[in-house]
Design a protein around this motif. Structure first.
Motif, PDB file in Angstrom:
ATOM      1  N   ALA A 191       0.834  -1.202   0.000  1.00 45.38           N
ATOM      2  CA  ALA A 191       0.000   0.000   0.000  1.00 45.38           C
ATOM      3  C   ALA A 191       0.871   1.255   0.000  1.00 45.38           C
ATOM      4  O   ALA A 191       0.543   2.249  -0.660  1.00 45.38           O
ATOM      5  N   GLY A 192       1.994   1.206   0.725  1.00 43.81           N
ATOM      6  CA  GLY A 192       2.895   2.352   0.757  1.00 43.81           C
ATOM      7  C   GLY A 192       3.529   2.627  -0.588  1.00 43.81           C
ATOM      8  O   GLY A 192       3.708   3.790  -0.979  1.00 43.81           O
ATOM      9  N   GLU A 193       3.878   1.577  -1.320  1.00 43.58           N
ATOM     10  CA  GLU A 193       4.474   1.752  -2.648  1.00 43.58           C
ATOM     11  C   GLU A 193       3.457   2.327  -3.632  1.00 43.58           C
ATOM     12  O   GLU A 193       3.799   3.181  -4.457  1.00 43.58           O
ATOM     13  N   ARG A 194       2.218   1.868  -3.559  1.00 47.52           N
ATOM     14  CA  ARG A 194       1.181   2.426  -4.443  1.00 47.52           C
ATOM     15  C   ARG A 194       0.984   3.918  -4.175  1.00 47.52           C
ATOM     16  O   ARG A 194       0.865   4.717  -5.108  1.00 47.52           O
ATOM     17  N   GLN A 195       0.955   4.266  -2.895  1.00 51.50           N
ATOM     18  CA  GLN A 195       0.755   5.668  -2.541  1.00 51.50           C
ATOM     19  C   GLN A 195       1.936   6.522  -2.979  1.00 51.50           C
ATOM     20  O   GLN A 195       1.764   7.636  -3.487  1.00 51.50           O
ATOM     21  N   ALA A 196       3.145   5.991  -2.807  1.00 51.13           N
ATOM     22  CA  ALA A 196       4.342   6.751  -3.184  1.00 51.13           C
ATOM     23  C   ALA A 196       4.446   6.922  -4.694  1.00 51.13           C
ATOM     24  O   ALA A 196       4.972   7.926  -5.181  1.00 51.13           O
ATOM     25  N   ALA A 197       3.953   5.925  -5.445  1.00 45.74           N
ATOM     26  CA  ALA A 197       4.057   5.972  -6.911  1.00 45.74           C
ATOM     27  C   ALA A 197       2.931   6.760  -7.563  1.00 45.74           C
ATOM     28  O   ALA A 197       3.031   7.101  -8.750  1.00 45.74           O
ATOM     29  N   LEU A 198       1.877   7.064  -6.827  1.00 44.08           N
ATOM     30  CA  LEU A 198       0.727   7.762  -7.420  1.00 44.08           C
ATOM     31  C   LEU A 198       1.103   9.088  -8.073  1.00 44.08           C
ATOM     32  O   LEU A 198       0.664   9.364  -9.201  1.00 44.08           O
ATOM     33  N   PRO A 199       1.911   9.953  -7.435  1.00 48.28           N
ATOM     34  CA  PRO A 199       2.264  11.220  -8.104  1.00 48.28           C
ATOM     35  C   PRO A 199       3.002  11.025  -9.431  1.00 48.28           C
ATOM     36  O   PRO A 199       2.868  11.851 -10.336  1.00 48.28           O
ATOM     37  N   ILE A 200       3.768   9.933  -9.557  1.00 46.96           N
ATOM     38  CA  ILE A 200       4.463   9.666 -10.822  1.00 46.96           C
ATOM     39  C   ILE A 200       3.446   9.399 -11.925  1.00 46.96           C
ATOM     40  O   ILE A 200       3.543   9.930 -13.037  1.00 46.96           O
ATOM     41  N   LEU A 201       2.441   8.577 -11.610  1.00 44.20           N
ATOM     42  CA  LEU A 201       1.393   8.284 -12.585  1.00 44.20           C
ATOM     43  C   LEU A 201       0.588   9.539 -12.900  1.00 44.20           C
ATOM     44  O   LEU A 201       0.276   9.816 -14.077  1.00 44.20           O
ATOM     45  N   GLN A 202       0.249  10.300 -11.878  1.00 48.66           N
ATOM     46  CA  GLN A 202      -0.534  11.514 -12.101  1.00 48.66           C
ATOM     47  C   GLN A 202       0.217  12.510 -12.992  1.00 48.66           C
ATOM     48  O   GLN A 202      -0.374  13.137 -13.873  1.00 48.66           O
ATOM     49  N   ARG A 203       1.524  12.653 -12.772  1.00 46.42           N
ATOM     50  CA  ARG A 203       2.286  13.601 -13.587  1.00 46.42           C
ATOM     51  C   ARG A 203       2.454  13.092 -15.008  1.00 46.42           C
ATOM     52  O   ARG A 203       2.463  13.892 -15.966  1.00 46.42           O
ATOM     53  N   SER A 204       2.566  11.782 -15.169  1.00 49.62           N
ATOM     54  CA  SER A 204       2.631  11.208 -16.522  1.00 49.62           C
ATOM     55  C   SER A 204       1.368  11.558 -17.308  1.00 49.62           C
ATOM     56  O   SER A 204       1.426  11.919 -18.488  1.00 49.62           O
ATOM     57  N   ILE A 205       0.227  11.466 -16.631  1.00 49.59           N
ATOM     58  CA  ILE A 205      -1.048  11.794 -17.275  1.00 49.59           C
ATOM     59  C   ILE A 205      -1.122  13.285 -17.591  1.00 49.59           C
ATOM     60  O   ILE A 205      -1.505  13.696 -18.694  1.00 49.59           O
ATOM     61  N   ALA A 206      -0.718  14.110 -16.623  1.00 52.01           N
ATOM     62  CA  ALA A 206      -0.805  15.564 -16.814  1.00 52.01           C
ATOM     63  C   ALA A 206       0.070  16.030 -17.972  1.00 52.01           C
ATOM     64  O   ALA A 206      -0.307  16.936 -18.717  1.00 52.01           O
ATOM     65  N   LEU A 207       1.247  15.423 -18.125  1.00 52.68           N
ATOM     66  CA  LEU A 207       2.134  15.814 -19.224  1.00 52.68           C
ATOM     67  C   LEU A 207       1.568  15.395 -20.578  1.00 52.68           C
ATOM     68  O   LEU A 207       1.799  16.068 -21.592  1.00 52.68           O
ATOM     69  N   CYS A 208       0.836  14.284 -20.618  1.00 56.37           N
ATOM     70  CA  CYS A 208       0.221  13.838 -21.884  1.00 56.37           C
ATOM     71  C   CYS A 208      -1.056  14.605 -22.214  1.00 56.37           C
ATOM     72  O   CYS A 208      -1.431  14.707 -23.391  1.00 56.37           O
ATOM     73  N   ARG A 209      -1.758  15.102 -21.182  1.00 61.57           N
ATOM     74  CA  ARG A 209      -2.988  15.872 -21.347  1.00 61.57           C
ATOM     75  C   ARG A 209      -3.990  15.154 -22.256  1.00 61.57           C
ATOM     76  O   ARG A 209      -4.403  15.677 -23.307  1.00 61.57           O
ATOM     77  N   PRO A 210      -4.412  13.941 -21.886  1.00 68.40           N
ATOM     78  CA  PRO A 210      -5.330  13.185 -22.746  1.00 68.40           C
ATOM     79  C   PRO A 210      -6.772  13.671 -22.612  1.00 68.40           C
ATOM     80  O   PRO A 210      -7.128  14.371 -21.652  1.00 68.40           O
ATOM     81  N   ALA A 211      -7.598  13.259 -23.560  1.00 68.33           N
ATOM     82  CA  ALA A 211      -9.027  13.578 -23.492  1.00 68.33           C
ATOM     83  C   ALA A 211      -9.714  12.724 -22.434  1.00 68.33           C
ATOM     84  O   ALA A 211     -10.606  13.203 -21.721  1.00 68.33           O
ATOM     85  N   PHE A 212      -9.312  11.477 -22.315  1.00 75.06           N
ATOM     86  CA  PHE A 212      -9.820  10.600 -21.256  1.00 75.06           C
ATOM     87  C   PHE A 212      -8.858   9.438 -21.072  1.00 75.06           C
ATOM     88  O   PHE A 212      -7.874   9.296 -21.819  1.00 75.06           O
ATOM     89  N   LEU A 213      -9.140   8.596 -20.091  1.00 78.68           N
ATOM     90  CA  LEU A 213      -8.243   7.502 -19.706  1.00 78.68           C
ATOM     91  C   LEU A 213      -8.948   6.159 -19.803  1.00 78.68           C
ATOM     92  O   LEU A 213     -10.157   6.054 -19.549  1.00 78.68           O
TER      93      LEU A 213
END
Length: 285
Positions: A191-213
């Protein structure tokens, strides 16, 4: 006629009867062997924050007036607060990355996440300009870790077949893994690893700026939605997720991972239903 057994002559000489020279010789021998610390009468509680410090022979010989006062050990509440501050600082650092290269460099420094040390490859996001949506995969498997490519091996073959069924190809889509590194031996994420990795995934999405996921597999959906629900309870339903760095929430469709198709007719039927929902979304614009 019975015989009396002779008494042993190998008995230890009592400590008090040993000469001062013998004891000093033994002490010098221990010093030559590298002994530096006195033995305490009680065992140390090595997991306790109050464990006594090691007393070296030099310190034992140093007069009390010449010793430097010991520093005060931090209290558990202070340690927890410091760890939380470090975690928040790492999260802010990742979310502030201005490019994929910068994100990759910062990702390996996230507090509480050491998977980069054991993984063979760092799986990077793939951005396709004007992509209709962004596909989020699972935790990297052995094929992806060896190759450094998203959806490598059998998963990639199945993904291409699934996308082709609704007139898409993998090359049209932006992609990212749920987490950039494979855990040792493919073990589940904590659970700690998922929480720590969440900002990496969120920033990956923000940099791509997709219409949806579209998330494939349970991990990314659970991370982005902040839920412990099973994938069977989430899949096939459009929901909205807030991503730091984006002005509006993104529609998200959780679905099965291609490798889950080996489970029989039921997962194949479920994934096909989800692909029909995706096709309707694309048709609606």
């Amino acid at each position: 006629m019975s015989r009396v057994a002779p008494q042993s002559t190998d008995q230890e000489t009592p400590l008090a009867a040993q000469s001062t020279e013998t004891l000093l010789a033994a002490l010098r021998l221990q010093q030559e062997w590298g002994a530096e610390a006195l033995i305490e009468d009680q065992p140390w509680a090595v997991v306790s924050a109050k464990a006594p410090p090691v007393q070296s022979l030099r310190a034992a010989r140093t007069p009390a007036s010449a010793r430097t006062p010991a520093s005060v050990s931090p209290q558990p509440s202070q340690e927890i607060s410091a760890a939380k501050d470090l975690e928040e600082a790492g999260e802010a650092d990742v979310l502030g990355a201005g490019s994929f290269e910068e994100l990759a460099a910062r990702s390996g420094q996230v507090a509480g996440l050491s998977l980069a040390r054991t993984a063979m490859h760092h799986l990077h996001p793939v951005q396709v300009p004007q992509a209709p949506f962004m596909l989020i995969g699972e935790v990297p498997n052995a094929d992806e870790d060896r190759s450094g490519q998203l959806f490598a091996g059998e998963a990639g073959l199945l993904l291409r077949q699934v996308l082709a069924s609704i007139g898409l190809s993998a090359g049209q889509l932006s992609m990212a893994p749920a987490i950039p590194w494979r855990p040792p031996g493919g073990r589940p994420l904590s659970a700690g690893e998922r929480q720590a990795a969440l900002p990496i995934l969120q920033r990956s999405i923000a940099l791509c700026r997709p219409a949806f996921l579209v998330t494939m597999g349970a991990t990314a959906a659970a991370m982005l939605l902040g839920t412990e629900k099973r994938l069977a309870q989430l899949r096939g339903q459009w929901v909205e997720v807030t991503v730091p760095g984006l002005d509006t929430p993104l529609p998200l469709l959780p679905t099965l991972h291609p490798l889950q198709l080996a489970g029989g007719p039921a997962p194949r039927k479920a994934l096909w239903k989800d692909m029909l929902a995706l096709r309707r979304k694309l048709a609606a614009g």
